[in-house]
Design a protein around this motif. Structure first.
Motif, PDB file in Angstrom:
ATOM      1  N   PRO A 102       0.822  -1.218   0.000  1.00 51.64           N
ATOM      2  CA  PRO A 102       0.000   0.000   0.000  1.00 51.64           C
ATOM      3  C   PRO A 102       0.855   1.266   0.000  1.00 51.64           C
ATOM      4  N   VAL A 103       0.273   2.346  -0.496  1.00 56.44           N
ATOM      5  CA  VAL A 103       0.902   3.662  -0.428  1.00 56.44           C
ATOM      6  C   VAL A 103       0.692   4.202   0.980  1.00 56.44           C
ATOM      7  N   LEU A 104       1.780   4.592   1.632  1.00 55.28           N
ATOM      8  CA  LEU A 104       1.719   5.010   3.027  1.00 55.28           C
ATOM      9  C   LEU A 104       1.941   6.510   3.149  1.00 55.28           C
ATOM     10  N   PRO A 105       1.150   7.188   3.975  1.00 59.58           N
ATOM     11  CA  PRO A 105       1.428   8.602   4.258  1.00 59.58           C
ATOM     12  C   PRO A 105       2.631   8.709   5.193  1.00 59.58           C
ATOM     13  N   GLY A 106       3.656   9.398   4.752  1.00 59.91           N
ATOM     14  CA  GLY A 106       4.814   9.598   5.610  1.00 59.91           C
ATOM     15  C   GLY A 106       5.872   8.525   5.499  1.00 59.91           C
ATOM     16  N   GLY A 107       5.842   7.708   4.439  1.00 57.21           N
ATOM     17  CA  GLY A 107       6.872   6.687   4.301  1.00 57.21           C
ATOM     18  C   GLY A 107       6.730   5.923   3.000  1.00 57.21           C
ATOM     19  N   LYS A 108       7.743   5.127   2.708  1.00 55.79           N
ATOM     20  CA  LYS A 108       7.763   4.327   1.487  1.00 55.79           C
ATOM     21  C   LYS A 108       8.225   2.922   1.850  1.00 55.79           C
ATOM     22  N   ALA A 109       7.387   1.915   1.546  1.00 55.15           N
ATOM     23  CA  ALA A 109       7.712   0.527   1.854  1.00 55.15           C
ATOM     24  C   ALA A 109       7.962  -0.241   0.555  1.00 55.15           C
ATOM     25  N   VAL A 110       9.007  -1.083   0.557  1.00 54.14           N
ATOM     26  CA  VAL A 110       9.288  -1.977  -0.574  1.00 54.14           C
ATOM     27  C   VAL A 110       9.641  -3.346  -0.016  1.00 54.14           C
ATOM     28  N   ALA A 111       9.447  -4.364  -0.822  1.00 49.93           N
ATOM     29  CA  ALA A 111       9.749  -5.744  -0.395  1.00 49.93           C
ATOM     30  C   ALA A 111      10.321  -6.505  -1.573  1.00 49.93           C
ATOM     31  N   ARG A 112      11.124  -7.515  -1.242  1.00 47.44           N
ATOM     32  CA  ARG A 112      11.677  -8.411  -2.241  1.00 47.44           C
ATOM     33  C   ARG A 112      11.580  -9.838  -1.704  1.00 47.44           C
ATOM     34  N   VAL A 163      12.947  -9.659   2.112  1.00 43.66           N
ATOM     35  CA  VAL A 163      13.447  -8.379   2.606  1.00 43.66           C
ATOM     36  C   VAL A 163      12.278  -7.393   2.607  1.00 43.66           C
ATOM     37  N   LEU A 164      12.098  -6.680   3.713  1.00 44.29           N
ATOM     38  CA  LEU A 164      11.067  -5.650   3.816  1.00 44.29           C
ATOM     39  C   LEU A 164      11.713  -4.379   4.352  1.00 44.29           C
ATOM     40  N   LEU A 165      11.634  -3.292   3.565  1.00 40.88           N
ATOM     41  CA  LEU A 165      12.216  -2.003   3.942  1.00 40.88           C
ATOM     42  C   LEU A 165      11.122  -0.967   4.068  1.00 40.88           C
ATOM     43  N   LEU A 166      11.281  -0.072   5.040  1.00 43.26           N
ATOM     44  CA  LEU A 166      10.409   1.090   5.158  1.00 43.26           C
ATOM     45  C   LEU A 166      11.268   2.317   5.417  1.00 43.26           C
ATOM     46  N   ARG A 167      11.205   3.276   4.503  1.00 47.03           N
ATOM     47  CA  ARG A 167      11.858   4.556   4.754  1.00 47.03           C
ATOM     48  C   ARG A 167      10.829   5.463   5.404  1.00 47.03           C
ATOM     49  N   TYR A 168      11.129   5.859   6.651  1.00 47.90           N
ATOM     50  CA  TYR A 168      10.204   6.703   7.400  1.00 47.90           C
ATOM     51  C   TYR A 168      10.537   8.168   7.121  1.00 47.90           C
ATOM     52  N   ASP A 169       9.588   8.872   6.537  1.00 53.53           N
ATOM     53  CA  ASP A 169       9.788  10.285   6.212  1.00 53.53           C
ATOM     54  C   ASP A 169       9.106  11.214   7.196  1.00 53.53           C
ATOM     55  N   GLY A 170       8.130  10.710   7.928  1.00 55.81           N
ATOM     56  CA  GLY A 170       7.345  11.574   8.795  1.00 55.81           C
ATOM     57  C   GLY A 170       6.285  12.293   7.981  1.00 55.81           C
ATOM     58  N   GLU A 218       4.000  10.109  14.710  1.00 57.49           N
ATOM     59  CA  GLU A 218       4.958  10.370  15.772  1.00 57.49           C
ATOM     60  C   GLU A 218       6.296   9.673  15.568  1.00 57.49           C
ATOM     61  N   GLY A 219       6.335   8.636  14.706  1.00 60.36           N
ATOM     62  CA  GLY A 219       7.578   7.885  14.513  1.00 60.36           C
ATOM     63  C   GLY A 219       7.864   6.910  15.627  1.00 60.36           C
ATOM     64  N   ILE A 220       6.851   6.574  16.434  1.00 61.01           N
ATOM     65  CA  ILE A 220       7.034   5.627  17.525  1.00 61.01           C
ATOM     66  C   ILE A 220       6.715   4.223  16.998  1.00 61.01           C
ATOM     67  N   ALA A 221       7.640   3.293  17.173  1.00 62.37           N
ATOM     68  CA  ALA A 221       7.475   1.921  16.689  1.00 62.37           C
ATOM     69  C   ALA A 221       7.477   0.966  17.869  1.00 62.37           C
ATOM     70  N   LEU A 222       6.533   0.030  17.872  1.00 63.32           N
ATOM     71  CA  LEU A 222       6.472  -1.029  18.864  1.00 63.32           C
ATOM     72  C   LEU A 222       6.856  -2.339  18.174  1.00 63.32           C
ATOM     73  N   PHE A 223       7.896  -2.996  18.687  1.00 62.76           N
ATOM     74  CA  PHE A 223       8.427  -4.213  18.083  1.00 62.76           C
ATOM     75  C   PHE A 223       8.066  -5.410  18.946  1.00 62.76           C
ATOM     76  N   VAL A 224       7.675  -6.502  18.273  1.00 61.34           N
ATOM     77  CA  VAL A 224       7.492  -7.798  18.927  1.00 61.34           C
ATOM     78  C   VAL A 224       8.228  -8.824  18.073  1.00 61.34           C
ATOM     79  N   ARG A 225       9.074  -9.623  18.733  1.00 55.53           N
ATOM     80  CA  ARG A 225       9.912 -10.573  17.990  1.00 55.53           C
ATOM     81  C   ARG A 225       9.689 -11.977  18.545  1.00 55.53           C
ATOM     82  N   ALA A 226       9.424 -12.929  17.623  1.00 61.56           N
ATOM     83  CA  ALA A 226       9.208 -14.332  18.012  1.00 61.56           C
ATOM     84  C   ALA A 226      10.272 -15.180  17.324  1.00 61.56           C
TER      85      ALA A 226
END
Length: 820
Positions: free
Chosen positions: A465-475, A674-681, A566-574
């Motif tokens: 999806p197109v995100l407001p405030g960022g750009k996500a790409v995957a491979r 691979v999943l990348l997100l450039r956070y622009d705010g 806000e740029g606040i990220a909550l991470f959960v790792r399994a």
């Protein structure tokens, strides 16, 4: 070859007559001596005569004459003397029980002559003997072609002599009952295979054991009932004799069907195929071809190997490889690829990269494929234009057989006059045998790979999806070892209030089961996230779901809930790899995210959350272990390499950055995601307001007042009447049809106003399909649909959220220029 070679077929005497080409006659070229009283035959048969031999050659049809018919023929010769009365005189000297057969030699490529056989049984040649003698005739014709009988044609003044060596020097016959495997073979077959008569137990398996292991599958595809739909087969194979000698044998066999049409018995002729035995250079060439075909994994690869093996070594002008699908030839490669180099029938059907051709337009080719043997045509052959123009100087057609059925054809053509020597024929024969199996194998691999790719594509997001405030790409890259489908997945899930969930995971293994589990996990996590659960609850629910699937596989996962405002990220790792951050200054960090065990291991596992802040320009990187770990790459070294690549990448182009991370990934034992997100705010943050609706008689009035007061404060009054009506309908429905708390959320984004009402009922509102004119209710959702640009309902926090969006006029849009 001696008379014993024909004894199994009921013949006592045999002779080969060749067509001289210019003298309009068939000349005696070779004989197998029989009993003294039937060993004489004419030196020639004139085609202008009416002998059974001349008739068989002219009509290309076998003639069988029993004792009575031979007697009538001798009497007719006395009544009408002519050039063929010599045969009639011979017949008079033969015993009264003598029978004769005249079998034309050659096929659709050329007419070579006739094989004449004589037997002394009063019953004549029975059905089995006739079949075997027909197979012998095919074997003799193949030997004559291999010896290049054009020499005889170019020197008609030289009379062929007896003992010209046109019969196979060693050959024998056998019969095989397919259902039981019982086999009868004459002494010549056993001698060829190196099996003593007293050691032969009458089983086909005993003789199959003599074959070179590489050639056994081809033999089994013929002798196993039901494996082939064809009745006639030809095959060259190798055996290893007890003394270690490697010998080439030629097999020609015919399947006899039961009254129900099922394969019942097989009759066959085995001969020494020394004329197919290539020299050292040819052996090396065939070995190289076999090795290259073994490494060809696609139909295109196989076709390119064939072109490389034939066109330059044989100095051919054109090579075509095509698969046979129904009645069409689907071309897989043409060399040269220029359409103008090929006949019109091919160019007219050019639909994509290569053309298709209907086999009905090429009857000679269809006939050659039906015979199933390598066919060659010399210059000037009478062919349809679709074939003649491929090889005006010479044409070879290689039927490609695999598992007893025709899978394709290879055509080799020359512009200049070309003659086919024995070594060249052996190369073409070996190529046809090898390529057919390789083509079938590659076709199956292509189908498997396409199925794997289709399955994988269907389980992964088609687009992000197109995100407001960022750009996500995957491979995603599948493993190159084994089935190209696996358990790695990724997802980007838009959430309310400018939040987005980023997910990456890896189900153990790269198999169809892993892919199936992956699809279920991705769907489940997306559903839990959209319902509004916090990150730790989403992962916990996914863990319990995987445990309940009763599978031995487990999965790792990293889930990120990012507030794009806000740029606040909550991470959960399994059990997954740590996420990486590339900061705007180019430095990289490996986040220390607390983790729980992999999904599917412990029912009551805890998955703590870790919070991190992202500044605009930061690139969040999530990967699976296939990128950073392998048998030759320790995990620590792989992570350091990944950080170096990430630091050197240009974050302004996230697609190029993702490609750079995969740049050195070649042969893979595991999948890579691979999943990348450039956070622009967000330059312009949405305005939000929230109101808890009291369950009072005038609750709608309070909700409308709150909405009006909020919109006036936001200076968005042009759409106020529409917004107030939508609020009235949505709040009314929530209070009337649900219990518990009701909440009204207003969000003013760049170009739209979003109105959302949350309640505690998971039941979605139902839009009425029909409405009575006298009804007093049921129009609420119809009004909402008519007034809004979009509306819908989504699960949220155990209940649901019903929302509607209203487009703002240009003057009301946030940060729009002021009105004049």
């Amino acid at each position: 070859m001696t008379r014993q070679g024909f004894a199994f077929c009921g013949a006592e005497f045999a002779a080969v007559y060749l067509y001289s080409g210019e003298d309009d006659r068939l000349d005696l070229a070779d004989v197998v001596e029989g009993p003294d009283n039937i060993c004489s035959l004419p030196e020639a048969f004139f085609l202008s005569g009416r002998s059974p031999v001349a008739d068989a050659f002219r009509d290309d049809r076998i003639r069988w004459l029993g004792p009575a018919q031979l007697t009538e023929y001798a009497r007719a010769g006395d009544a009408t003397p002519g050039p063929d009365t010599v045969l009639a005189e011979c017949v008079k000297a033969w015993p009264s029980t003598t029978s004769l057969g005249a079998l034309p030699l050659g096929g659709h490529t050329s007419k070579l002559g006739c094989l004449v056989v004589v037997g002394t049984s009063a019953e004549g040649f029975d059905t089995d003997c006739r079949h075997l003698l027909e197979l012998y005739a095919d074997q003799v014709a193949a030997g004559i072609e291999a010896l290049d009988t054009q020499v005889v044609k170019r020197q008609p003044q030289v009379r062929p002599r007896r003992g010209a060596g046109l019969f196979p020097p060693r050959s024998g016959a056998f019969t095989l009952v397919l259902k039981t495997g019982d086999m009868k073979a004459d002494d010549q077959v056993l001698e060829l295979l190196g099996v003593a008569a007293e050691d032969f137990d009458g089983r086909a398996e005993t003789l199959l054991a003599c074959a070179v292991p590489d050639d056994v599958p081809a033999l089994m595809s013929i002798v196993e009932p039901g494996r082939s739909s064809s009745t006639d087969h030809q095959l060259a194979f190798r055996i290893r004799r007890p003394n270690g000698e490697l010998r080439w044998l030629g097999l020609r066999c015919r399947m006899l069907l039961s009254p129900e049409g099922k394969p019942e018995r097989m009759l066959g002729v085995v001969a020494d195929a020394s004329y197919l035995r290539p020299n050292a250079d040819e052996v090396s060439r065939v070995q190289r071809l076999s090795a290259k075909l073994a490494g060809a994994t696609t139909v295109r690869d196989v076709s390119e190997v064939v072109v490389a093996a034939l066109r330059v070594p044989l100095d051919a002008s054109r090579v075509a490889v095509a698969e046979l699908e129904a009645d069409r030839l689907v071309v897989t490669i043409l060399d040269p690829p220029d359409p103008d180099a090929w006949p019109e029938v091919w160019r007219s059907e050019w639909r994509s990269e290569w053309p298709d051709a209907a086999s009905s337009a090429l009857p000679t080719l269809r006939s050659a494929l039906r015979e199933g043997t390598v066919s060659v045509w010399l210059p000037g052959a009478d062919l349809e234009p679709g074939l003649a123009n491929i090889g005006p100087g010479g044409l070879a057609v290689l039927p490609l057989l695999a598992d007893g059925r025709m899978v394709g054809a290879c055509l080799v053509g020359w512009d200049q006059e070309h003659r086919f020597g024995p070594e060249e024929r052996s190369l073409l024969t070996a190529t046809a045998s090898l390529v057919g199996q390789a083509l079938m194998r590659a076709h199956a691999l292509d189908a498997r790979h396409e199925l794997a790719r289709t399955l994988q594509r269907s389980l992964l997001p088609r687009k992000l999806p197109v995100l407001p405030g960022g750009k996500a790409v995957a491979r995603y890259l599948p493993a190159t070892v084994g089935l190209e489908v696996g358990g790695d997945w990724y997802d980007v899930i838009p959430l309310p209030d400018s939040h987005v969930a980023l997910v990456i995971g890896d189900v153990q293994g790269h198999s169809a089961e892993a892919a199936t589990i992956m699809g279920q996990m991705r769907t489940a996590i997306r559903a839990y996230a959209v319902e509004g659960h916090p990150p730790d609850v989403v992962v916990s629910h996914a863990n319990r779901l995987l445990i309940g699937m009763e599978t031995d596989l487990f999965a790792t996962c990293c889930y990120v809930d990012l507030d794009m405002e806000e740029g606040i990220a909550l991470f959960v790792r399994a059990g997954h790899l740590q996420p990486l951050l590339r900061h705007p200054d180019g430095s990289t960090d490996e986040l220390n995210v607390q983790g729980g065990p992999p999904l599917g291991v412990m029912t009551d596992a805890q998955f703590p959350m870790t919070e991190a802040g992202l500044t605009p320009g930061t690139v969040l990187t999530l990967v699976t272990d296939g990128l950073v770990e392998s048998a030759n790459l320790p995990l620590e070294d792989g992570m350091n390499r990944l950080r170096s690549l990430l630091s050197a990448a240009d974050p302004s182009d996230t697609g190029r950055t993702a490609d750079d991370l995969l740049g050195n990934v070649d042969r893979r034992d595991d999948d890579v995601a691979v999943l990348l997100l450039r956070y622009d705010g967000m330059l312009v943050r949405p305005k939000r307001a929230r109101w808890t609706v009291w369950r009072l008689p005038d609750a709608i009035v309070h909700a409308r007042r709150f909405t009006a007061r909020t919109l006036r404060g936001w200076e968005a009054v042009d759409e106020m009447d529409v917004a107030l009506l939508i609020v009235s309908e949505l709040v009314t429905n929530a209070i009337a049809h649900t219990q518990g708390q009701v909440r009204l959320d207003l969000t003013l984004a760049q170009d739209r106003l979003r109105i959302a009402v949350n309640d505690s009922s998971p039941r979605s509102p139902a839009r009425p399909t029909t409405l009575d004119l006298d009804a007093t209710g049921g129009r609420g959702l119809l009004i909402v649909e008519a007034l809004s640009t979009a509306w819908g309902s989504v699960p949220f926090a155990g209940g649901k959220q019903v929302w509607a969006e209203v487009a703002l006029s240009p003057g009301e849009q946030m940060n729009a220029p002021p009105k004049a």
